[in-house]
Scaffold this motif. Structure first.
Motif, mmCIF file in Angstrom:
data_model
loop_
_atom_site.group_PDB
_atom_site.id
_atom_site.type_symbol
_atom_site.label_atom_id
_atom_site.label_comp_id
_atom_site.label_asym_id
_atom_site.label_seq_id
_atom_site.Cartn_x
_atom_site.Cartn_y
_atom_site.Cartn_z
ATOM 1 N N LEU A 62 -26.002 16.432 -36.003
ATOM 2 C CA LEU A 62 -25.422 16.773 -34.700
ATOM 3 C C LEU A 62 -25.193 18.275 -34.647
ATOM 4 N N VAL A 63 -25.766 18.944 -33.660
ATOM 5 C CA VAL A 63 -25.589 20.380 -33.520
ATOM 6 C C VAL A 63 -25.170 20.694 -32.091
ATOM 7 N N GLY A 64 -24.599 21.858 -31.922
ATOM 8 C CA GLY A 64 -24.156 22.306 -30.610
ATOM 9 C C GLY A 64 -23.043 23.318 -30.756
ATOM 10 N N GLN A 65 -22.608 23.868 -29.637
ATOM 11 C CA GLN A 65 -21.498 24.802 -29.655
ATOM 12 C C GLN A 65 -20.187 24.056 -29.879
ATOM 13 N N PRO A 66 -19.107 24.771 -30.204
ATOM 14 C CA PRO A 66 -17.814 24.101 -30.398
ATOM 15 C C PRO A 66 -17.355 23.375 -29.133
ATOM 16 N N ASN A 67 -16.692 22.247 -29.343
ATOM 17 C CA ASN A 67 -16.049 21.491 -28.264
ATOM 18 C C ASN A 67 -17.037 20.972 -27.224
ATOM 19 N N VAL A 68 -18.227 20.545 -27.692
ATOM 20 C CA VAL A 68 -19.188 19.949 -26.758
ATOM 21 C C VAL A 68 -19.175 18.424 -26.840
ATOM 22 N N GLY A 69 -18.327 17.853 -27.687
ATOM 23 C CA GLY A 69 -18.207 16.403 -27.779
ATOM 24 C C GLY A 69 -18.930 15.776 -28.950
ATOM 25 N N LYS A 70 -19.248 16.563 -29.979
ATOM 26 C CA LYS A 70 -19.952 15.998 -31.138
ATOM 27 C C LYS A 70 -19.074 15.002 -31.888
ATOM 28 N N SER A 71 -17.824 15.376 -32.149
ATOM 29 C CA SER A 71 -16.930 14.478 -32.884
ATOM 30 C C SER A 71 -16.610 13.232 -32.076
ATOM 31 N N LEU B 222 -18.560 11.797 -29.954
ATOM 32 C CA LEU B 222 -19.740 10.936 -29.973
ATOM 33 C C LEU B 222 -19.865 10.191 -31.293
ATOM 34 N N ILE B 223 -19.706 10.886 -32.412
ATOM 35 C CA ILE B 223 -19.862 10.216 -33.704
ATOM 36 C C ILE B 223 -18.745 9.195 -33.926
ATOM 37 N N ASN B 224 -17.559 9.440 -33.355
ATOM 38 C CA ASN B 224 -16.491 8.443 -33.429
ATOM 39 C C ASN B 224 -16.832 7.211 -32.599
ATOM 40 N N ALA B 225 -17.505 7.416 -31.452
ATOM 41 C CA ALA B 225 -17.793 6.312 -30.547
ATOM 42 C C ALA B 225 -18.898 5.402 -31.062
ATOM 43 N N ILE B 226 -19.815 5.926 -31.840
ATOM 44 C CA ILE B 226 -20.983 5.133 -32.238
ATOM 45 C C ILE B 226 -21.020 4.806 -33.722
ATOM 46 N N SER B 227 -20.026 5.254 -34.489
ATOM 47 C CA SER B 227 -20.038 4.991 -35.926
ATOM 48 C C SER B 227 -18.639 4.641 -36.392
ATOM 49 N N ASN B 228 -18.497 4.516 -37.711
ATOM 50 C CA ASN B 228 -17.207 4.165 -38.306
ATOM 51 C C ASN B 228 -16.394 5.393 -38.693
ATOM 52 N N THR B 229 -16.789 6.569 -38.214
ATOM 53 C CA THR B 229 -16.107 7.812 -38.584
ATOM 54 C C THR B 229 -14.837 7.989 -37.758
ATOM 55 N N LYS B 230 -13.854 8.641 -38.339
ATOM 56 C CA LYS B 230 -12.617 8.987 -37.643
ATOM 57 C C LYS B 230 -12.437 10.496 -37.675
ATOM 58 N N HIS C 24 -29.059 17.563 -30.331
ATOM 59 C CA HIS C 24 -28.463 18.798 -29.814
ATOM 60 C C HIS C 24 -27.686 18.474 -28.545
ATOM 61 N N LEU C 25 -26.371 18.650 -28.585
ATOM 62 C CA LEU C 25 -25.518 18.380 -27.433
ATOM 63 C C LEU C 25 -25.215 19.671 -26.688
ATOM 64 N N VAL C 26 -25.278 19.588 -25.356
ATOM 65 C CA VAL C 26 -24.929 20.696 -24.468
ATOM 66 C C VAL C 26 -23.852 20.200 -23.515
ATOM 67 N N ASP C 27 -22.773 20.959 -23.361
ATOM 68 C CA ASP C 27 -21.634 20.552 -22.533
ATOM 69 C C ASP C 27 -22.001 20.659 -21.058
ATOM 70 N N ALA C 28 -22.054 19.491 -20.387
ATOM 71 C CA ALA C 28 -22.396 19.480 -18.962
ATOM 72 C C ALA C 28 -21.247 19.953 -18.086
ATOM 73 N N SER C 29 -20.023 19.975 -18.608
ATOM 74 C CA SER C 29 -18.879 20.396 -17.794
ATOM 75 C C SER C 29 -18.733 21.907 -17.717
ATOM 76 N N ALA D 293 -16.957 9.220 -23.867
ATOM 77 C CA ALA D 293 -15.747 8.528 -23.419
ATOM 78 C C ALA D 293 -16.076 7.169 -22.821
ATOM 79 N N THR D 294 -17.141 7.101 -22.010
ATOM 80 C CA THR D 294 -17.517 5.844 -21.366
ATOM 81 C C THR D 294 -18.700 5.159 -22.033
ATOM 82 N N LYS D 295 -19.349 5.853 -22.979
ATOM 83 C CA LYS D 295 -20.560 5.371 -23.666
ATOM 84 C C LYS D 295 -21.740 5.194 -22.715
#
Length: 345
Positions: A165-174, A176-184, A243-248, A311-313
């Protein structure tokens, strides 16, 4: 547990034991003579790749590792005991590098159970029994044990993952990985929430893969700006980058180009890896603005762009389908022979 991915340690194999000078002195046994035994071999320094470790933190508190030396030889032609080998356990993905300017790779530990003998122990010396001749009936020569070897090495951990997972800070990488895996992974509304790499196992449609989340990249990361690019080494082994890009935020093309420039500056082929591009946080923008940003990003990158929301998957499943297609490892379709599906019975 504190994360540590680099360490410098000192290694020393065991020296061999000295040979013995001894003579037979048994009562009622004629024809005495030399009976000095050989020295034992020194211990080797062995690295073993084990499961269950994901950091080199143990090597922060212990940097010197020395194997045992061999025992000296004894009378009655008794050979000294060999020194115990020193077994050093490291996580999967550990590289052992020489302490030179180029950091030359010595061995790459990539599979569980893999072993590498880095330093051989010294051989034991010969006892005086080896020096007897027809003209030298009582030799007092012996051979000292051979010394062990010493070496400074660097340990560098590169996590083994299928997707990075790559991208700039605060683009939602963590998120996303929390939503689709067992990571916290830690999530917060500020930059550089992620300070160390995170691994997560993603299961999807009977398949699973390992995803690695690393701290965000900003302009100048290759020169040490922000957290820098030192954690990019953990995605060098990945098959594909997400590669995640923040749409907001405004300027999605500029965000994408900034990260791509840092990947190219780092080198090691990261900018040439297969890349899946996705706009994140799509629940925070209007459909019209999202469509415009997606169109601009597709024109700049020349590749299709996915739209997802952790957030909504929403939109996550098509991304996972694509990831599984490129990097997925089937667990449900194992076979025991031919086309017959695997069964525990």
């Amino acid at each position: 547990m504190q994360f540590l991915d680099q360490a410098k340690i000192f290694l020393s194999s065991g020296a061999g034991g000295d040979g013995s000078v001894s003579f037979r002195r048994e009562k009622f046994v004629e024809y005495g003579g030399p009976d000095g035994g050989d020295g034992g071999k020194g211990g080797d320094v062995i690295f073993e790749c084990v499961d269950g470790l994901n950091t080199l933190i143990d090597f922060r508190y212990s940097q010197h590792f020395k194997a045992k030396r061999g025992e000296h030889g004894m009378g009655r032609n008794r050979t000294g005991a060999g020194g115990n080998d020193l077994l050093i356990k490291v996580p999967v993905g550990t590289q052992i590098l020489a302490d030179d300017e180029e950091r030359t790779l010595i061995v790459d530990m990539t599979t569980v159970g893999q072993r590498a003998i880095l330093l051989k122990g010294g051989d034991g010396g010969k006892g005086n029994d080896h020096y007897k001749t027809s003209t030298n009936r009582a030799p007092r020569q012996f051979q000292p044990g051979f010394p062990g070897k010493e070496l400074w090495v660097w340990l560098r951990l590169k996590l083994l993952a299928d997707v990075g997972l790559v991208g700039q800070p605060n683009v939602g990488k963590s998120s996303l990985i929390n939503a689709i895996s067992n990571t916290k992974a830690k999530v917060g509304n500020y930059a550089f929430t992620t300070l160390k790499p995170q691994l997560g196992v993603v299961a999807h449609k009977g398949q699973e893969l390992v995803m690695a989340d690393i701290p965000g990249l900003i302009a100048g990361a290759a020169d040490g700006v922000g957290i820098g690019d030192r954690f990019l080494g953990h995605i060098e082994r990945c098959r594909v980058l997400l590669h995640l890009v923040d749409a907001s935020l405004p300027g999605p093309v500029a965000q994408w180009e900034t990260v791509r420039e840092e990947l190219a500056a780092y080198g090691n082929g990261l900018d040439r890896k297969p890349e899946i591009l996705a706009l994140s946080k799509t629940d925070l923008v209007t459909p019209q603005a999202l469509a415009a940003k997606k169109r601009a990003l597709e024109q700049a990158s020349g590749a299709p762009v996915f739209c997802i929301s952790a957030a909504t998957k929403k939109g996550v499943e098509p991304v996972l389908d694509r990831l599984m297609e490129i990097a997925g490892r089937s667990q449900a379709t194992r076979t025991t022979g031919g086309d017959r599906p695997w069964s525990p019975l």
